[in-house]
Each structure stands twice: as structure tokens, then as C-alpha cells.
Enzyme design. Structure first.
Site, mmCIF file in Angstrom:
data_model
loop_
_atom_site.group_PDB
_atom_site.id
_atom_site.type_symbol
_atom_site.label_atom_id
_atom_site.label_comp_id
_atom_site.label_asym_id
_atom_site.label_seq_id
_atom_site.Cartn_x
_atom_site.Cartn_y
_atom_site.Cartn_z
ATOM 1 N N GLY A 101 3.529 -3.720 -3.857
ATOM 2 C CA GLY A 101 3.335 -3.958 -5.282
ATOM 3 C C GLY A 101 3.688 -2.673 -6.004
ATOM 4 O O GLY A 101 4.785 -2.493 -6.530
ATOM 5 N N GLY B 43 0.771 -1.238 0.000
ATOM 6 C CA GLY B 43 0.000 0.000 0.000
ATOM 7 C C GLY B 43 0.800 1.285 0.000
ATOM 8 O O GLY B 43 0.200 2.376 -0.013
ATOM 9 N N CYS C 288 -15.110 1.238 -28.155
ATOM 10 C CA CYS C 288 -16.443 1.771 -28.396
ATOM 11 C C CYS C 288 -17.137 2.000 -27.059
ATOM 12 O O CYS C 288 -17.996 1.229 -26.643
ATOM 13 C CB CYS C 288 -17.202 0.770 -29.249
ATOM 14 S SG CYS C 288 -18.648 1.494 -29.951
ATOM 15 N N GLU C 289 -16.728 3.038 -26.361
ATOM 16 C CA GLU C 289 -17.175 3.238 -24.971
ATOM 17 C C GLU C 289 -16.781 4.671 -24.575
ATOM 18 O O GLU C 289 -15.614 5.046 -24.719
ATOM 19 C CB GLU C 289 -16.406 2.195 -24.142
ATOM 20 C CG GLU C 289 -16.534 2.172 -22.679
ATOM 21 C CD GLU C 289 -17.578 1.180 -22.165
ATOM 22 O OE1 GLU C 289 -18.289 1.593 -21.247
ATOM 23 O OE2 GLU C 289 -17.679 0.038 -22.652
ATOM 24 N N GLU D 9 4.440 -6.424 1.828
ATOM 25 C CA GLU D 9 3.904 -6.915 0.543
ATOM 26 C C GLU D 9 3.736 -5.779 -0.459
ATOM 27 O O GLU D 9 2.627 -5.513 -0.927
ATOM 28 C CB GLU D 9 2.528 -7.551 0.760
ATOM 29 C CG GLU D 9 2.471 -8.677 1.757
ATOM 30 C CD GLU D 9 1.028 -9.041 2.116
ATOM 31 O OE1 GLU D 9 0.081 -8.380 1.629
ATOM 32 O OE2 GLU D 9 0.852 -9.981 2.902
HETATM 33 N N1 LLP Z 1 -1.245 -7.121 -0.253
HETATM 34 C C1 LLP Z 1 -2.567 -7.289 -0.421
HETATM 35 C C2 LLP Z 1 -3.286 -8.245 0.420
HETATM 36 C C3 LLP Z 1 -3.236 -6.539 -1.401
HETATM 37 O O1 LLP Z 1 -4.546 -6.711 -1.562
HETATM 38 C C4 LLP Z 1 -2.526 -5.623 -2.220
HETATM 39 C C5 LLP Z 1 -3.209 -4.855 -3.247
HETATM 40 C C6 LLP Z 1 -1.139 -5.489 -2.001
HETATM 41 C C7 LLP Z 1 -0.529 -6.249 -1.014
HETATM 42 C C8 LLP Z 1 -0.291 -4.545 -2.811
HETATM 43 O O2 LLP Z 1 -0.718 -3.232 -2.654
HETATM 44 P P1 LLP Z 1 0.182 -2.050 -3.301
HETATM 45 O O3 LLP Z 1 1.514 -2.088 -2.601
HETATM 46 O O4 LLP Z 1 0.337 -2.338 -4.746
HETATM 47 O O5 LLP Z 1 -0.583 -0.820 -3.046
HETATM 48 N N2 LLP Z 1 -5.969 -1.914 -8.994
HETATM 49 C C9 LLP Z 1 -5.768 -0.864 -8.017
HETATM 50 C C10 LLP Z 1 -4.996 -1.322 -6.815
HETATM 51 C C11 LLP Z 1 -5.583 -2.527 -6.130
HETATM 52 C C12 LLP Z 1 -4.773 -3.018 -4.973
HETATM 53 C C13 LLP Z 1 -5.219 -4.369 -4.546
HETATM 54 N N3 LLP Z 1 -4.459 -4.941 -3.478
HETATM 55 C C14 LLP Z 1 -5.116 0.323 -8.696
HETATM 56 O O6 LLP Z 1 -4.859 0.274 -9.911
HETATM 57 O O7 LLP Z 1 -4.888 1.346 -8.067
#
Ligand code: LLP
Length: 437
Positions: free
Chosen positions: A297, A261, A364-365, A295
Site C-alpha cells: 500500500g 509493509g 478544537c482539540e 500487498e
Molecule cells: N496487507 C494487509 C493485510 C494489511 O493489513 C496492510 C496494512 C497492508 C497489506 C498494506 O500495508 P502497507 O504496505 O501500506 O504498509 N494507518 C497506518 C498503517 C496501517 C496499516 C494497516 N495494514 C499508518 O498510517 O501508518
């Protein structure tokens, strides 16, 4: 998450591209040609066609090291959240740096293992794990399950029993904390579907009726694109208090997974405040003696990439100027889905006049746009444009809507580049169908 109409009157010197250029991930040469590290982006486009995602390898390396250095002196392990970008080469690169993998489905688990991640460094999360996924994960020998309900725990215990295995588990707690982010990516509030309320988790940890479960730690994830450390500090304080009460009852949890996050820069926001994070978040965790799991991302992947597309047509409807490109919501859905802001620039900069444009795709949206009311150097037809910060939840959320072919992905390493995913073909679009009526 930034909103639209942001680029108007922007001082380009303050832009995201400028801050990325300082580290030479994406920058313009003296001739005004955009490069990813040492590679001219137009030269890639000539060979691969458009649209494509281009990634800087150095960016992943630097971000992984930045996070590791912030945790120096603590017992920690980083698990890359594969959902943000699950290309095999990207997972493999992060794994070679020392990352494990956080996965949310059998598909992500399969990808992580295919990319060389040891199952002993894989966490499986998700609010709805199927019996098949649980079986697959136990057979692979993953490090642990992050469990989101009592029903799921019973299911894992039962399946582990039939396989004669013990399942290591961390309960994902829902600490009821407001991460102050977009509602679609906020997960730690009582009203969200995720996790188990702390009071309930405390009771479950004391359950001795599940012979094939071994409680290893505790887990949380508050949401995504979180800008400040407060939500983490608040949730950790509440959760550590529960861990301390359990310890008094003889139940010791060995690790604390704080989730991902960590917010990144899409516009002119600041990067996540790691100095403060070390003081207010890491210090209390370190004092607890628990191993810290993370974790991330987006933090590792978002600014690694630009989505390169071609200006197909320029048009004006009423007062609006449109750039119609060959990338749209099928390649990058974040603007349509979350009203997310991505900076868009021309791949060649020629000090031309800037105009206000809506940048739209060919689908098309009406919701098919990748930027609204952005100030962009007026491009010509057939020119390339770059959508920045496209590395997280870009290709991972790409779709075949309108039967479009998902784009190619290119990995740059210094002055070398290679295609790490080929553009899909028309044949691949129908390969799983039986045309039998
Ligand atoms: N751990 C869990 C349990 C999660 O659900 C997520 C993301 C992460 C780690 C990684 O979070 P990050 O470090 O990437 O913020 N599609 C959305 C984001 C969805 C995030 C879902 N879970 C977007 O494009 O902003």
C-alpha cells in the site's frame, strides 16, 4: 516512524523533497514555485481552494514498475492494498499497470470493482468479515479469502454451501515475528489480533470436513513501514517449513502471500532495500515453486502526494510559534495518532529565514497538529504550505470530525491535472440524517 523535533538544523539539501525532486514528482521551479510534475501547485489552489491532496500519476507508475522489476523472473502478482488510498482513479491507474487489489471490507471491494479491477484479481482480508461481506465477495467471484480464524472458515464454508459455490482460501498465519515498527501497525506478533498461529494453521489445512473450501495458498502480513528484510526472511522460513510438511502429507499450497509493509522515506530514512529483499526473501520463495503474492500500500502511494493547505494565521504563545493552517487531524491524522513525522515546506520558497514552528489545524482539540517543532521558511498569512508523503493513510483516514468537509483530491499527469474527488459540501454532511424530532 519518525518522531517530532526532527527538522531542527536539518540540512535542506538532504531532505525528502530533494530526493523526490530528482524524479520530478515534486520540485521547485527556478522562480521557487512548487510543482507537482509539470503543474504549478499555486495554480491548482486558485481553482480548487484549500486544503487538497495532490497526487503525481508518474510516481505510482514508477513505484509499481520498481517493484515489478525487483521481482523479474519470478512468478508473482501485486495486489494493491486499497486501504492506503482508495480513490477510484488511483485504484484504476494501478489496475491498468497490472495490479490486483487487496481489500479489507465490502466497501473497499465495491470500490475496487467500480474502479475496473476484475474480481478474479481481488483478495479479501480482515479479522472480522461479516456474513454480508462474505456473501457479497462470493457473489462477486473474488480470487480468494484470507482467513484469520477457524470460526471464520466455518462461516465461509457454510455461506459458500448455501450459494452453491466453492470459496478459495489462504489462511493468514501469524508467524510470531517482530517487525520492529510502531506498535499500532505491527501485526505479526503472537500478541496481535491478526492471523492464526502456525501450529494451528497446519492442523486446519488438514481439515477435510469443509466441503465448500478449497485451500489455495498461505498468507501473512507482518506490519507496516518495515525498514529491513529480516522480519520477512524469518517469517517466510518458518512458514515455508510448514508448507513443506503439508506437501509431504499431500496438501499443496500454490501461492505464498507475503503481505505488504515495505517501508518508505518520510524523513531521511532509506527506501526499502530491494536488492537484499530479492536475495533473502524472494530467492527462497522462488525455490519453493510457489507463486508470490504481494500487498503493498504505502510503498506505492505514500510519496505520491502532498497535502496542500493555507496558512490562516500565525501566532505566538509563550515561546512557541504556531502556524494555523486550514488542514488538521481531520485531513491527516497520522501525526496525532502515531506521532508520525511528515516534512512540511512552503509552496513558494523565497530563501527566507527559517524558524521553528508547530503546525496546527483549526480543530478544537490539542491533539490537532500536523507537525511539531519543525524548521520551516517563515511563511506569511494566506500563503500555501505542503505536507509531504501524504498519499498513504491520508485521505483514507480523513474524517468529518468537527463537521469538517473532507478535502478535494487532484491527480496530476505531466502538465495536465484533474479533480478526482470534489471537496465535500455542507449538504453532504447531513444527507443521511433524518431531522425528525
Ligand atoms: N496487507 C494487509 C493485510 C494489511 O493489513 C496492510 C496494512 C497492508 C497489506 C498494506 O500495508 P502497507 O504496505 O501500506 O504498509 N494507518 C497506518 C498503517 C496501517 C496499516 C494497516 N495494514 C499508518 O498510517 O501508518
Amino acid at each position: 516512524m519518525a518522531n517530532t523535533a526532527k527538522n531542527i538544523n536539518r540540512n535542506f539539501e538532504d531532505s525528502l523533497l530533494n530526493s523526490l525532486s530528482k524524479n520530478k514528482y515534486f520540485s521547485y521551479s527556478d522562480e521557487g514555485e512548487m510543482h507537482c510534475e509539470g503543474v504549478n501547485i499555486s495554480s491548482i489552489a486558485e481553482k480548487t481552494g484549500t486544503p487538497f491532496f495532490v497526487y503525481s500519476k508518474k510516481y505510482f507508475t514508477d513505484r509499481f514498475n520498481l517493484l515489478s522489476n525487483a521481482l523479474h523472473g519470478t512468478n508473482f502478482k501485486i495486489f494493491y492494498a486499497v486501504k492506503s488510498n482508495y480513490n477510484l482513479s488511483i485504484i484504476r491507474h494501478l489496475s491498468s499497470l497490472g495490479a490486483g487489489a487487496d481489500v479489507n471490507s465490502a466497501g473497499e471491494l465495491y470500490r475496487a470493482v467500480r474502479a475496473g479491477v476484475s474480481p478474479a484479481s481481488i483478495l479479501l482480508g480482515g479479522v472480522g468479515k461479516s456474513a454480508e461481506e462474505i456473501t457479497f465477495a462470493l457473489e462477486q467471484g473474488i480470487l480468494l479469502f484470507k482467513v484469520e480464524s477457524y470460526g471464520e472458515l466455518i462461516q465461509i464454508d457454510r455461506i459458500a454451501g448455501t450459494l452453491n459455490k466453492t470459496a478459495r482460501v489462504a489462511l493468514r498465519v501469524n508467524p510470531n515475528v517482530n517487525a520492529k515498527t510502531h506498535p499500532y501497525i505491527s501485526t505479526g506478533l503472537a500478541e496481535n489480533k491478526f492471523g492464526i498461529p502456525l501450529e494451528e494453521a497446519e492442523i486446519i489445512y488438514q481439515d477435510k470436513s469443509l466441503p465448500n473450501i478449497k485451500f489455495a495458498g498461505v498468507d501473512m502480513h507482518l506490519g507496516s513501514q518495515i525498514a529491513t528484510t529480516e522480519p520477512y526472511a524469518e517469517a517466510i522460513e518458518k512458514t515455508l517449513a510448514m508448507c513443506a510438511r503439508l506437501r509431504e502429507k499431500g496438501i499443496t499450497l500454490h501461492h505464498f502471500d507475503i503481505g505488504g509493509g515495505f517501508g518508505v522515506q518520510y524523513d531521511n530514512e532509506s527506501d526499502f532495500p530491494f536488492e537484499e529483499f530479492t536475495k533473502t526473501v524472494i530467492a527462497p520463495l522462488k525455490a519453493s515453486g510457489m507463486t508470490i503474492f504481494l500487498e503493498p500500500g504505502r510503498f506505492l502511494s505514500a510519496n505520491s502526494s502532498a497535502l496542500i493547505s493555507k496558512v490562516m494565521y500565525l501566532k505566538k504563545n509563550g515561546n512557541k510559534n504556531f502556524i494555523v493552517t486550514d488542514a488538521g487531524m481531520s485531513e491527516l491524522i497520522r501525526p496525532s495518532l502515531y506521532d508520525a513525522y511528515h516534512q512540511i515546506v512552503t509552496v513558494n520558497t523565497k530563501n527566507r529565514e527559517k524558524k521553528i514552528y508547530d503546525v496546527v489545524g483549526p480543530l478544537c482539540e490539542s491533539g490537532d497538529f500536523i507537525g511539531k517543532e519543525l524548521e520551516i521558511e517563515a511563511p506569511e498569512q494566506d500563503e500555501l504550505i505542503a505536507v509531504l508523503s501524504a498519499g498513504a493513510y491520508g485521505m483514507a483516514m480523513a474524517s468529518n470530525y468537527n463537521a469538517r468537509l473532507r478535502p478535494a483530491e487532484v491527480f496530476v499527469d505531466g502538465s495536465d491535472w484533474k479533480i478526482i474527488r470534489k471537496r465535500e459540501t455542507l449538504e453532504q454532511l447531513v444527507q443521511n440524517e433524518e431531522d425528525c424530532l
